[in-house]
Scaffold this motif. Structure first.
Motif, mmCIF file in Angstrom:
data_model
loop_
_atom_site.group_PDB
_atom_site.id
_atom_site.type_symbol
_atom_site.label_atom_id
_atom_site.label_comp_id
_atom_site.label_asym_id
_atom_site.label_seq_id
_atom_site.Cartn_x
_atom_site.Cartn_y
_atom_site.Cartn_z
ATOM 1 N N ARG A 182 -8.630 -4.145 -10.571
ATOM 2 C CA ARG A 182 -9.862 -3.821 -9.835
ATOM 3 C C ARG A 182 -10.501 -2.586 -10.446
ATOM 4 O O ARG A 182 -9.822 -1.729 -11.019
ATOM 5 C CB ARG A 182 -9.571 -3.565 -8.358
ATOM 6 C CG ARG A 182 -8.640 -2.373 -8.186
ATOM 7 C CD ARG A 182 -8.337 -2.043 -6.750
ATOM 8 N NE ARG A 182 -7.375 -0.932 -6.704
ATOM 9 C CZ ARG A 182 -7.467 0.106 -5.903
ATOM 10 N NH1 ARG A 182 -8.467 0.211 -5.055
ATOM 11 N NH2 ARG A 182 -6.555 1.069 -5.906
ATOM 12 N N ASP B 251 -15.547 5.086 -8.026
ATOM 13 C CA ASP B 251 -15.363 6.407 -8.624
ATOM 14 C C ASP B 251 -15.243 6.310 -10.144
ATOM 15 O O ASP B 251 -15.685 7.207 -10.873
ATOM 16 C CB ASP B 251 -14.140 7.109 -8.031
ATOM 17 C CG ASP B 251 -12.871 6.296 -8.173
ATOM 18 O OD1 ASP B 251 -12.943 5.073 -7.991
ATOM 19 O OD2 ASP B 251 -11.803 6.872 -8.459
ATOM 20 N N SER C 130 -11.957 -8.873 4.300
ATOM 21 C CA SER C 130 -12.350 -7.634 4.979
ATOM 22 C C SER C 130 -11.222 -7.173 5.890
ATOM 23 O O SER C 130 -10.684 -7.961 6.677
ATOM 24 C CB SER C 130 -13.623 -7.875 5.799
ATOM 25 O OG SER C 130 -13.805 -6.862 6.756
ATOM 26 N N SER D 167 0.810 -1.225 0.000
ATOM 27 C CA SER D 167 0.000 0.000 0.000
ATOM 28 C C SER D 167 0.841 1.272 0.000
ATOM 29 O O SER D 167 0.289 2.378 -0.038
ATOM 30 C CB SER D 167 -0.930 0.019 1.216
ATOM 31 O OG SER D 167 -0.180 0.065 2.420
ATOM 32 N N THR E 240 -13.039 0.549 -9.305
ATOM 33 C CA THR E 240 -13.597 1.181 -8.109
ATOM 34 C C THR E 240 -14.817 2.027 -8.450
ATOM 35 O O THR E 240 -15.051 2.373 -9.605
ATOM 36 C CB THR E 240 -12.532 2.056 -7.420
ATOM 37 O OG1 THR E 240 -11.985 2.969 -8.380
ATOM 38 C CG2 THR E 240 -11.409 1.199 -6.863
ATOM 39 N N ILE F 176 -21.422 -2.561 -3.934
ATOM 40 C CA ILE F 176 -20.027 -2.762 -3.557
ATOM 41 C C ILE F 176 -19.195 -1.569 -4.026
ATOM 42 O O ILE F 176 -19.579 -0.852 -4.946
ATOM 43 C CB ILE F 176 -19.468 -4.069 -4.151
ATOM 44 C CG1 ILE F 176 -19.770 -4.160 -5.658
ATOM 45 C CG2 ILE F 176 -20.030 -5.281 -3.415
ATOM 46 C CD1 ILE F 176 -19.276 -5.439 -6.315
ATOM 47 N N THR F 177 -18.075 -1.349 -3.357
ATOM 48 C CA THR F 177 -17.239 -0.193 -3.679
ATOM 49 C C THR F 177 -16.180 -0.503 -4.733
ATOM 50 O O THR F 177 -15.607 0.415 -5.315
ATOM 51 C CB THR F 177 -16.537 0.329 -2.413
ATOM 52 O OG1 THR F 177 -15.807 -0.743 -1.796
ATOM 53 C CG2 THR F 177 -17.559 0.880 -1.428
ATOM 54 N N SER F 178 -15.904 -1.778 -4.952
ATOM 55 C CA SER F 178 -14.955 -2.154 -5.997
ATOM 56 C C SER F 178 -15.247 -3.583 -6.442
ATOM 57 O O SER F 178 -15.903 -4.345 -5.723
ATOM 58 C CB SER F 178 -13.509 -2.045 -5.504
ATOM 59 O OG SER F 178 -13.243 -2.988 -4.485
ATOM 60 N N GLU G 41 -5.359 4.974 -1.881
ATOM 61 C CA GLU G 41 -6.439 4.393 -1.099
ATOM 62 C C GLU G 41 -6.795 3.025 -1.656
ATOM 63 O O GLU G 41 -6.499 2.706 -2.809
ATOM 64 C CB GLU G 41 -7.675 5.302 -1.110
ATOM 65 C CG GLU G 41 -8.199 5.589 -2.498
ATOM 66 C CD GLU G 41 -9.334 6.607 -2.494
ATOM 67 O OE1 GLU G 41 -9.715 7.052 -1.405
ATOM 68 O OE2 GLU G 41 -9.836 6.918 -3.578
ATOM 69 N N PHE G 42 -7.413 2.213 -0.820
ATOM 70 C CA PHE G 42 -7.906 0.923 -1.281
ATOM 71 C C PHE G 42 -9.126 0.552 -0.454
ATOM 72 O O PHE G 42 -9.255 0.929 0.708
ATOM 73 C CB PHE G 42 -6.823 -0.164 -1.180
ATOM 74 C CG PHE G 42 -6.217 -0.329 0.199
ATOM 75 C CD1 PHE G 42 -6.754 -1.217 1.105
ATOM 76 C CD2 PHE G 42 -5.109 0.424 0.572
ATOM 77 C CE1 PHE G 42 -6.193 -1.376 2.366
ATOM 78 C CE2 PHE G 42 -4.551 0.287 1.831
ATOM 79 C CZ PHE G 42 -5.086 -0.618 2.737
ATOM 80 N N TYR G 43 -10.048 -0.146 -1.108
ATOM 81 C CA TYR G 43 -11.314 -0.490 -0.462
ATOM 82 C C TYR G 43 -11.379 -1.955 -0.031
ATOM 83 O O TYR G 43 -12.033 -2.292 0.938
ATOM 84 C CB TYR G 43 -12.479 -0.228 -1.429
ATOM 85 C CG TYR G 43 -12.493 1.148 -2.037
ATOM 86 C CD1 TYR G 43 -12.960 2.243 -1.318
ATOM 87 C CD2 TYR G 43 -12.034 1.368 -3.333
ATOM 88 C CE1 TYR G 43 -12.975 3.521 -1.876
ATOM 89 C CE2 TYR G 43 -12.051 2.637 -3.903
ATOM 90 C CZ TYR G 43 -12.524 3.711 -3.170
ATOM 91 O OH TYR G 43 -12.533 4.956 -3.727
ATOM 92 N N THR G 44 -10.705 -2.789 -0.782
ATOM 93 C CA THR G 44 -10.881 -4.227 -0.596
ATOM 94 C C THR G 44 -9.542 -4.939 -0.703
ATOM 95 O O THR G 44 -8.658 -4.526 -1.452
ATOM 96 C CB THR G 44 -11.836 -4.791 -1.668
ATOM 97 O OG1 THR G 44 -13.036 -4.017 -1.678
ATOM 98 C CG2 THR G 44 -12.185 -6.239 -1.388
#
Length: 449
Positions: A244, A248, A187, A164, A246, A229-231, A169-172
Motif C-alpha cells: 500500500r 504521507d 471500511s 495490527s 499512504t 483517498i488516504t492510501s 497506524e492504518f487507514y484502509t
C-alpha cells in the motif's frame, strides 16, 4: 502548532548539551519532536549526530533518521552505528522507510545490514529493493491489513487485531479472496456497525482505485489527489496484493517532483543537492550555461546583421535590451504555467488548443500594454513618435512570440518524448532573444531609415 524552524538558540542549546553528560543531553532532546531533531541534525557534525542517535530510544532514533533529508545522508549515519543499534533501528522502521535508507548504500553495506536484522524483515526489504525507487513498488509499504471476504465480522476483527500489533497506524482494510487476490476495500466503520454474522463480502466496496507496481510515482500521486483517498493498494498483474502507498509518502513525492521541476526549468540538474558544495553545483550547472552561451551567439548574430542600423540610429540600442528582456520574462511565466499543467495531466488536443489560445491572448494584451508604455517613453524622452510606433509593434510582437513559445514548446517536447522542464528554457530563451533583437531592428530599418 506552528512549523519548526531552527534558530540560533535551539542550536546553541543542543550544542551546549552535547558538551555535558548523556543525562543532560537527553533532557534537552526531550523538548524536541523527532522531526525537529532531524532539522537540527543539518547543523551538527557527524560524530554529534551519532552520539544523539545512540542515546535516543530506538523508536525515536528510527523516527529521526527517517525524517532526515536524503541530502544529509542518513544512510551513512546508519552505517556508522554499532551493529546492534543499527539493527534495532532498521527493524523499528516501516519497510518502505527502511528500504529508502538501505537503497542509498553500496551492495556490501546493504548485505551487512540485511544479514544482521530479523529474517522476515530482511526478506520484505529485499523484495522492495527489487523495484525502481521512482515507481509504486519502490514507494509502497508491504505492511498492511487484509481480511478474507468469507470471514464473518468477528473473524475479521480478530484478524485485524492480530495483524495490527506491529503496525503504528492504518487507514484502509483490504479484502482478498481465497487466492489472495484483491477484490475490494473494507471500511472500518462499516465493519464495526455490521451485525455479528455478516460476512466481509457483503461489506466490501468493489469499486476501488489501485495501481500496478511499475507505475511511476508521479502518476500515483495524481491518482491519490484526484480521488481524495488516504492510501492506495499496489497489485501485480494477477491482482495479488503487494502493498500500500499512504498519503504521507505522496506528500514527499510531490515535494520531490516540484523541486525537480523547478531545478530543471532553471537549468539545474536534478542530481545537484541543495545542500551540496560549490564544486558539485559547478559540475551540475556549467553544461547548461555552455549550451546557453552557444544559443546566445545566435542572438548576437542578429545584432551583427544590423550594424548599419545601429550606427545610424544608436538610440535603438537602449530599447532592444528592454524588449528582449520583457520577452524573456513573459516566456518564463507561460513556461512555468504550461509545465505545471503538463505535470498535473497529459493535455489532450483540445486542452492544448485552449492553453495556446489563452497564452496568445495574454501575450497580446500584456505586449500591447507594455508596448504603449515604452512608446510613450520614446515620444516623451526622445521626441520621436515614429520610434515609439516601432517600439510598440516590436514589444507587442515579442511578448506574443514569448507567450506562444512558452506554451507550445513544452507541449511539443512532451509529444516527442523529451522532458519539457529540461529543454524548454534554452529553446525559449533563444526565441525571445532573437525575436527581441530582430523585430525592433528590422522595423527601425524599414520605417526610420
Amino acid at each position: 502548532m506552528q512549523s519548526f524552524e531552527i534558530d540560533k538558540s535551539d542550536l546553541l542549546r543542543v550544542k551546549a548539551a552535547l558538551e555535558g553528560d548523556d543525562a543532560t543531553l537527553q533532557e534537552v532532546l526531550q523538548q524536541y519532536h523527532s522531526s525537529e531533531i532531524a532539522i537540527i541534525f543539518e547543523k551538527l557534525e557527524p560524530e554529534e549526530r551519532e552520539r544523539i542517535i545512540n542515546i535516543l530510544p530506538t523508536d525515536e532514533a528510527s523516527s529521526v533518521i527517517s525524517e532526515m533529508d536524503e541530502e544529509h545522508h542518513p544512510a551513512e549515519l546508519l552505517v556508522n552505528l554499532t551493529p546492534e543499534k543499527r539493527s534495532e533501528i532498521v527493524e523499528e522502521l516501516d519497510y518502505d522507510d527502511a528500504t529508502d535508507l538501505i537503497s542509498q548504500l553500496d551492495e556490501e553495506d546493504q548485505k551487512e545490514i540485511l544479514d544482521d536484522i530479523d529474517q522476515e524483515d530482511a526478506t520484505n526489504i529485499r523484495a522492495l529493493l527489487s523495484y525502481d525507487e521512482d515507481t509504486a513498488g519502490g514507494l509502497m509499504n508491504t505492511e498492511l491489513i487484509k481480511v478474507n471476504i468469507n470471514h464473518t465480522k468477528n473473524e475479521a476483527l480478530e484478524e485485524i487485531i492480530s495483524q495490527s500489533e506491529e503496525m503504528e497506524e492504518f487507514y484502509t482494510l483490504y479484502a482478498v479472496n481465497d487466492d489472495d487476490e484483491l477484490v475490494g476495500i473494507l471500511s472500518i466503520k462499516d465493519l464495526i456497525k455490521a451485525k455479528k454474522q455478516v460476512r466481509v463480502e457483503e461489506l466490501v466496496n468493489k469499486d476501488f482505485v489501485y495501481v500496478k507496481a511499475d507505475l511511476d510515482q508521479e502518476e500515483v500521486a495524481k491518482l491519490i489527489s484526484q480521488y481524495n483517498i488516504t492510501s492506495i493498494p499496489v497489485v501485480n498483474d494477477g491482482m495479488k496484493l503487494l502493498g500500500r502507498i499512504t498519503v504521507d509518502d505522496i506528500i514527499d513525492v510531490m515535494e520531490e517532483e516540484n523541486t525537480e521541476d523547478i531545478l530543471k526549468i532553471s537549468g539545474v540538474s536534478e542530481d545537484e543537492e541543495l545542500a551540496g558544495g560549490w564544486r558539485d553545483a559547478v559540475k551540475s550547472r556549467l553544461p547548461w550555461l555552455v549550451i546557453n552561451l552557444a544559443t546566445a551567439f545566435l542572438a548576437a548574430s542578429v545584432i551583427r546583421a544590423y550594424d548599419d542600423t545601429l550606427d545610424k540610429l544608436p538610440i535603438i540600442k537602449a530599447y532592444i535590451t528592454i524588449i528582449a528582456g520583457m520577452g524573456g520574462n513573459a516566456a518564463t511565466q507561460a513556461l512555468a504555467v504550461t509545465v505545471r499543467r503538463i505535470s498535473l495531466s497529459n493535455l489532450n488536443d483540445k486542452q492544448a488548443y485552449v492553453t495556446v489560445t489563452k497564452e496568445f491572448l495574454v501575450g497580446l494584451t500584456n505586449g500591447a500594454v507594455n508596448g504603449i508604455i515604452v512608446s510613450m517613453v520614446a515620444v516623451w524622452y526622445d521626441a520621436n513618435p515614429l520610434l515609439g510606433l516601432v517600439l510598440f509593434f516590436a514589444m507587442t510582437g515579442n511578448v506574443i512570440v514569448a507567450a506562444l513559445t512558452g506554451a507550445t514548446v513544452p507541449m511539443l517536447l512532451k509529444r516527442v518524448g523529451i522532458d519539457p522542464a529540461v529543454a524548454s528554457s534554452i529553446i525559449i530563451t533563444t526565441f525571445t532573444d532573437c525575436i527581441g533583437f530582430l523585430l525592433p531592428l528590422w522595423l527601425a530599418t524599414k520605417l526610420l531609415l
